[in-house]
Design an enzyme around this catalytic site. Sequence first.
Site, PDB file in Angstrom:
ATOM      1  N   HIS A 182      40.338  38.881  48.979  1.00 16.79           N
ATOM      2  CA  HIS A 182      40.945  39.945  48.173  1.00 16.79           C
ATOM      3  C   HIS A 182      39.924  41.082  48.053  1.00 16.79           C
ATOM      4  CE1 HIS A 182      43.989  37.410  45.600  1.00 16.79           C
ATOM      5  NE2 HIS A 182      44.647  38.137  46.472  1.00 16.79           N
ATOM      6  N   CYS A 211      39.422  38.594  38.432  1.00 19.35           N
ATOM      7  CA  CYS A 211      40.700  37.929  38.754  1.00 19.35           C
ATOM      8  C   CYS A 211      41.449  37.516  37.495  1.00 19.35           C
ATOM      9  CB  CYS A 211      40.478  36.666  39.569  1.00 19.35           C
ATOM     10  SG  CYS A 211      39.468  36.885  40.986  1.00 19.35           S
TER      11      CYS A 211
HETATM   12  C1  LIG Z   1      39.037  37.412  42.865  1.00 20.64           C
HETATM   13  N1  LIG Z   1      40.300  37.092  43.385  1.00 20.64           N
HETATM   14  C2  LIG Z   1      40.231  36.640  44.660  1.00 20.64           C
HETATM   15  C3  LIG Z   1      41.485  37.241  42.739  1.00 20.64           C
HETATM   16  N2  LIG Z   1      41.893  38.356  42.486  1.00 20.64           N
HETATM   17  N3  LIG Z   1      42.235  36.195  42.458  1.00 20.64           N
HETATM   18  C4  LIG Z   1      41.887  34.842  42.527  1.00 20.64           C
HETATM   19  C5  LIG Z   1      43.003  34.056  43.095  1.00 20.64           C
HETATM   20  C6  LIG Z   1      42.657  32.623  43.299  1.00 20.64           C
HETATM   21  C7  LIG Z   1      43.817  31.805  43.793  1.00 20.64           C
HETATM   22  N4  LIG Z   1      43.424  30.441  43.939  1.00 20.64           N
HETATM   23  C8  LIG Z   1      44.333  32.325  45.120  1.00 20.64           C
HETATM   24  O1  LIG Z   1      43.790  31.945  46.146  1.00 20.64           O
HETATM   25  O2  LIG Z   1      45.289  33.105  45.137  1.00 20.64           O
END
Ligand SMILES: CN(C)C(=N)NCCC[C@H](N)C(=O)O
Length: 265
Positions: free
Chosen positions: A157, A257
Amino acid sequence: MCPPRFFAVDYAINPWMDPTQPASAEVAMEQWTVLRDTYRRLGHTVEEIDPEPGLPDMVFAANSGTVVAGRVLGSRFRAPQRTAEAEYFRRWFVEHGYRDITMPEKINEAEGDFAWTGTLLLAGTGFRTDPAAHAEAQEVLGVPVISLHLVDARYYHLDTALFVLSEATDTRRAQIAYYPDAFSPGSRRVLERLFPDAVLADAADAECFGLNGVSDGRNVVLPVEATGLAARLEKQGYAPVFVDISELRKAGGGPKCCTMEIRKG
Ligand SMILES: CN(C)C(=N)NCCC[C@H](N)C(=O)O
């Protein structure tokens, strides 16, 4: 923010997740509570959404909406395990009086891949958000979008590789921090052009999710391990505030996040 009452690592949809390793909802809740209380101590308003059983990643609220000037662009997740989260957040916005809400047609993981600088929406793609979602965001939110290509699966991300330190209404005055190696050569050149004074992060900063920080323009909330980045930020006049997010990192998340930033005006 969404309390991690049902936090778990039951599936693997990013390289940080390992369902064979233990993960504790109790520890995640303790760390999340400190993060929430840190924002409050710094003078910020925190609103909460109720977590839902069976949605262990719902704690990562940043992935469920992008709000600029009170306009809400919801999300559409790539992984089926997270799809249902989007509707709970849509309902939260409706129940909290938001009237301008659009749910995207394209895969769009919201602030996971979108960062607002005050004039531009920096938009990541490569692993999650569909590049076509960038044009959709520009149309819905009515703000210029800059597409950036992510190339390292650990930084899947945009918010694992870049964050805004201070927003500004003059593009050249906004300041960001980013990890250049997470971006394609062309995207790196775009970032150099737009943000010649950016704080550049190194591999150690990125590996502890130091780029998953949250800044109010003065205080920068960072994972406790991000000491190198914090020292560089301090030299630029920022005040690092450390939090332990080690349990949440097991799911591939950090402070940002867990934090959807709602820009009402
Ligand atoms: C910092 N990050 C990457 C985020 N904005 N979100 C975390 C999402 C984690 C979830 N297990 C997934 O893989 O979607």
